[in-house]
Design a protein around this motif. Structure first.
Motif, PDB file in Angstrom:
ATOM      1  N   LEU A 212      14.468  19.524 -17.011  1.00 44.45           N
ATOM      2  CA  LEU A 212      14.117  20.081 -18.312  1.00 44.45           C
ATOM      3  C   LEU A 212      14.712  19.245 -19.438  1.00 44.45           C
ATOM      4  N   ALA A 213      15.925  18.758 -19.238  1.00 43.44           N
ATOM      5  CA  ALA A 213      16.573  17.927 -20.258  1.00 43.44           C
ATOM      6  C   ALA A 213      15.794  16.644 -20.502  1.00 43.44           C
ATOM      7  N   ILE A 214      15.238  16.064 -19.452  1.00 40.61           N
ATOM      8  CA  ILE A 214      14.449  14.839 -19.604  1.00 40.61           C
ATOM      9  C   ILE A 214      13.153  15.126 -20.336  1.00 40.61           C
ATOM     10  N   LEU A 215      12.489  16.220 -19.963  1.00 36.84           N
ATOM     11  CA  LEU A 215      11.211  16.546 -20.597  1.00 36.84           C
ATOM     12  C   LEU A 215      11.372  16.896 -22.074  1.00 36.84           C
ATOM     13  N   LEU A 216      12.458  17.594 -22.411  1.00 41.06           N
ATOM     14  CA  LEU A 216      12.683  18.020 -23.790  1.00 41.06           C
ATOM     15  C   LEU A 216      13.274  16.920 -24.652  1.00 41.06           C
ATOM     16  N   GLY A 217      14.024  16.030 -24.034  1.00 42.00           N
ATOM     17  CA  GLY A 217      14.798  15.054 -24.795  1.00 42.00           C
ATOM     18  C   GLY A 217      16.191  15.590 -25.037  1.00 42.00           C
ATOM     19  N   ARG A 218      17.126  14.689 -25.267  1.00 40.76           N
ATOM     20  CA  ARG A 218      18.530  15.086 -25.375  1.00 40.76           C
ATOM     21  C   ARG A 218      18.775  16.087 -26.511  1.00 40.76           C
ATOM     22  N   ALA A 219      18.246  15.820 -27.691  1.00 39.30           N
ATOM     23  CA  ALA A 219      18.506  16.693 -28.841  1.00 39.30           C
ATOM     24  C   ALA A 219      17.986  18.107 -28.591  1.00 39.30           C
ATOM     25  N   ASN A 220      16.778  18.223 -28.074  1.00 36.92           N
ATOM     26  CA  ASN A 220      16.209  19.548 -27.800  1.00 36.92           C
ATOM     27  C   ASN A 220      16.927  20.246 -26.653  1.00 36.92           C
ATOM     28  N   ILE A 222      20.076  20.008 -26.013  1.00 31.33           N
ATOM     29  CA  ILE A 222      21.309  20.554 -26.595  1.00 31.33           C
ATOM     30  C   ILE A 222      20.996  21.825 -27.388  1.00 31.33           C
ATOM     31  N   ARG A 223      19.845  21.851 -28.060  1.00 28.81           N
ATOM     32  CA  ARG A 223      19.447  23.064 -28.777  1.00 28.81           C
ATOM     33  C   ARG A 223      19.203  24.225 -27.809  1.00 28.81           C
ATOM     34  N   PHE A 228      21.144  29.250 -25.117  1.00 27.15           N
ATOM     35  CA  PHE A 228      21.670  30.017 -23.983  1.00 27.15           C
ATOM     36  C   PHE A 228      22.966  30.727 -24.373  1.00 27.15           C
ATOM     37  N   PHE A 229      23.865  29.972 -25.008  1.00 25.59           N
ATOM     38  CA  PHE A 229      25.156  30.537 -25.403  1.00 25.59           C
ATOM     39  C   PHE A 229      24.979  31.657 -26.433  1.00 25.59           C
ATOM     40  N   VAL A 230      24.216  31.379 -27.473  1.00 26.79           N
ATOM     41  CA  VAL A 230      24.049  32.352 -28.556  1.00 26.79           C
ATOM     42  C   VAL A 230      23.418  33.641 -28.034  1.00 26.79           C
TER      43      VAL A 230
END
Length: 305
Positions: A212-220, A222-223, A228-230
């Motif tokens: 998922l991180a690869i498909l979204l890109g690093r910035a997305n 992290i968002r 998840f946390f919020v």
């Protein structure tokens, strides 16, 4: 890079092979599910202990399957960052790690048989499905970890199912409240997987993964991690305001600095070694959140009964 990676030997090597920072993802949900069962009567501590050990052993085995299959597919090298790489750096026989994982699965099955004998054999089906997912996370022809579904599967199995099974073996039922209170655990276990995939993003690209991180890109990515946390914290606040939880459940706020630190590191650094502390903070968030929520449920139960 290689000379900056600490190579463990002896018992520390075998302990690191279990990837100890992930084991809290097995312990904390079981404890939370057990505390959820408090209003239903006396707890069975033997069942709690059996469930806890089985969950931890399955997580250890899953990590060892990960180690074995990452090596077989050429993803682990001597320069790989993280606590994997026992095979490539310590020259441990791959079959030894695979056999150890299978042994841990075997012990988990025996513990599962005891749990089923005391509760319901339907749990055997759930347990076998969970173990299969643990194996196919990195094993088999189409590993889950190589797809965008890693966070979903790990979150549901290690987050929700562990909470609900721990609750069920104490109560004989699953309630709406237990499902609702398992949601933050789902999110935080998924956050652990997302953190791992953000750290390994570039290496996973080279290895052919489609996380998922690869498909979204690093910035997305992290968002999404921030989301998840919020949502995990907001979920509990909402349940206190509208769902009947006592204010003691707000003890989870005491660990809010951990996810903040994790996100700050991910935003400010990119090299795998630099973001390793973010991995620790993410795992600690899951542990402390679930433990503090469980303690809040315990105090709430004692003060209202």
């Amino acid at each position: 890079m290689q000379d900056t990676i600490k190579i463990e030997t002896g018992w520390r090597m075998w302990w690191q092979l279990t990837r100890p920072h992930t084991l809290t993802a097995a312990f904390a949900p079981v404890f939370l599910g057990t505390m959820l069962a408090l209003p239903f009567g006396k707890l069975d501590f033997l069942l709690f202990a059996a469930m806890l050990l089985a969950s931890v052993f399955i997580q250890m085995a899953t990590n060892m399957f990960n180690e074995y299959y990452d090596f077989k597919r050429g993803l682990d090298t001597e320069d790989s960052v993280g606590i994997g790489g026992t095979i490539v750096r310590n020259k441990v026989n791959p079959k030894t790690i695979l056999n150890l994982a299978l042994l841990l699965y075997g012990v988990s099955v025996l513990l599962g048989v005891y749990i089923c004998m005391q509760t319901s054999w339907w749990l055997a089906v759930v347990g076998l499905i969970s173990m299969a997912i643990g194996y196919f996370y990195t094993g088999g022809p189409y590993p889950i970890a190589y797809t965008p579904l890693g966070e979903l599967f790990s979150g549901v199995v290690m987050g929700m199912l562990l909470v609900l099974i721990a609750f069920y073996i104490q109560t004989g039922t699953v309630t709406e409240r237990s499902v609702l209170l398992s949601i933050p655990s789902v999110l935080l276990v998924a956050a652990i997987m997302m953190a791992n995939n953000i750290r390994d993003l570039e290496g996973d690209k080279l290895g052919g993964r489609k996380t998922l991180a690869i498909l979204l890109g690093r910035a997305n990515a992290i968002r999404i991690q921030t989301g998840f946390f919020v949502l995990a914290f907001a979920w509990i606040i909402a349940l206190v305001l509208f769902g009947g939880l006592t204010p003691w459940s707000l003890l989870v706020i005491l660990c809010v600095k951990k996810p903040i630190s994790a996100i700050q590191i991910f935003k400010n650094f990119e090299l795998p070694l630099q973001v390793m502390p973010a991995m620790k903070y993410t795992a600690q968030t899951n542990t402390f959140f679930c433990l503090l929520l469980a303690i809040g449920l315990l105090i709430g139960h004692l003060t209202t009964n």
